[in-house]
Design a protein around this motif. Structure first.
Motif, PDB file in Angstrom:
ATOM      1  N   SER A  53       1.005  -1.194  -0.067  1.00 43.25           N
ATOM      2  CA  SER A  53       0.078  -0.071  -0.046  1.00 43.25           C
ATOM      3  C   SER A  53       0.794   1.250  -0.004  1.00 43.25           C
ATOM      4  O   SER A  53       2.003   1.171   0.760  1.00 43.25           O
ATOM      5  N   CYS A  54       0.204   2.483  -0.850  1.00 46.66           N
ATOM      6  CA  CYS A  54       1.135   3.460  -0.715  1.00 46.66           C
ATOM      7  C   CYS A  54       1.035   3.887   0.650  1.00 46.66           C
ATOM      8  O   CYS A  54      -0.215   4.043   1.414  1.00 46.66           O
ATOM      9  N   ALA A  55       2.055   4.516   1.091  1.00 43.45           N
ATOM     10  CA  ALA A  55       2.200   4.979   2.713  1.00 43.45           C
ATOM     11  C   ALA A  55       2.965   6.368   2.794  1.00 43.45           C
ATOM     12  O   ALA A  55       3.901   6.629   2.142  1.00 43.45           O
ATOM     13  N   PRO A  56       2.704   7.168   3.754  1.00 42.78           N
ATOM     14  CA  PRO A  56       3.479   8.379   4.029  1.00 42.78           C
ATOM     15  C   PRO A  56       4.774   8.012   4.264  1.00 42.78           C
ATOM     16  O   PRO A  56       5.190   6.921   4.756  1.00 42.78           O
ATOM     17  N   ILE A  57       5.888   8.896   4.001  1.00 45.40           N
ATOM     18  CA  ILE A  57       7.014   8.914   4.260  1.00 45.40           C
ATOM     19  C   ILE A  57       7.350   8.850   5.743  1.00 45.40           C
ATOM     20  O   ILE A  57       8.003   8.048   6.269  1.00 45.40           O
ATOM     21  N   CYS A  58       6.559   9.764   6.605  1.00 45.15           N
ATOM     22  CA  CYS A  58       6.762   9.907   7.810  1.00 45.15           C
ATOM     23  C   CYS A  58       5.335   9.583   8.682  1.00 45.15           C
ATOM     24  O   CYS A  58       4.348  10.115   8.320  1.00 45.15           O
ATOM     25  N   GLU A  59       5.362   8.419   9.410  1.00 41.65           N
ATOM     26  CA  GLU A  59       4.273   8.032  10.277  1.00 41.65           C
ATOM     27  C   GLU A  59       4.163   8.614  11.445  1.00 41.65           C
ATOM     28  O   GLU A  59       4.224   8.020  12.422  1.00 41.65           O
ATOM     29  N   GLY A  60       4.267  10.167  11.615  1.00 38.84           N
ATOM     30  CA  GLY A  60       4.391  10.726  12.719  1.00 38.84           C
ATOM     31  C   GLY A  60       3.924  12.258  12.210  1.00 38.84           C
ATOM     32  O   GLY A  60       3.323  12.528  11.295  1.00 38.84           O
ATOM     33  N   CYS A  61       5.081  13.106  13.067  1.00 35.04           N
ATOM     34  CA  CYS A  61       4.931  14.504  12.491  1.00 35.04           C
ATOM     35  C   CYS A  61       6.503  15.157  12.172  1.00 35.04           C
ATOM     36  O   CYS A  61       7.497  14.467  12.888  1.00 35.04           O
TER      37      CYS A  61
END
Length: 130
Positions: A53-61
């Motif tokens: 799945s496509c995911a954000p580079i940063c799983e946070g802030c």
């Protein structure tokens, strides 16, 4: 989109305010959003395909230094929320779900409380059993 514009597969480019990638068949496809299925990172807007799945580079802030910090990380006045953005810490008697949301770092029964309130409870138990 004209197939002749597709260069070697995996190539990413933007045209007319849209982002595309060249697929294995050398056809231009729109880049995919987060949570869309993928096989290769170049298919995703974030250029990050994780576990299919496509995911954000940063799983946070992203903090002020552009470093990725985990959800729940606190600064002096803010915390990294589960929506991946910094929020201001809540004051006493505000609603909360997690300790890190409160300026006191104490969330009890979905309400921010002061440390002195907890100390009063501890003192009461000490008197009761002490």
């Amino acid at each position: 989109m004209d197939e002749s514009t597709c260069i070697p597969f995996g190539t990413r480019l933007e045209k007319k305010d849209s982002a595309y990638y060249c697929d294995i068949n050398k056809k231009m496809e729109l880049q995919k959003e987060n949570k869309d299925k993928c096989q290769n990172s170049y298919e995703c807007e974030t250029n990050n395909c994780k576990s299919g799945s496509c995911a954000p580079i940063c799983e946070g802030c992203l903090n002020e230094d552009k470093a990725c910090v985990p959800v729940g990380t606190r600064t002096s006045t803010q915390y990294c929320n589960s929506d991946y953005s910094f929020k201001n810490q809540n004051s006493e008697e505000s609603s909360c779900n997690n300790n890190y949301e409160c300026s006191s770092n104490l969330c009890v029964n979905n309400e921010c409380i002061s440390p002195s309130f907890i100390q009063k409870i501890i003192d009461w138990f000490k008197k009761l059993f002490g």
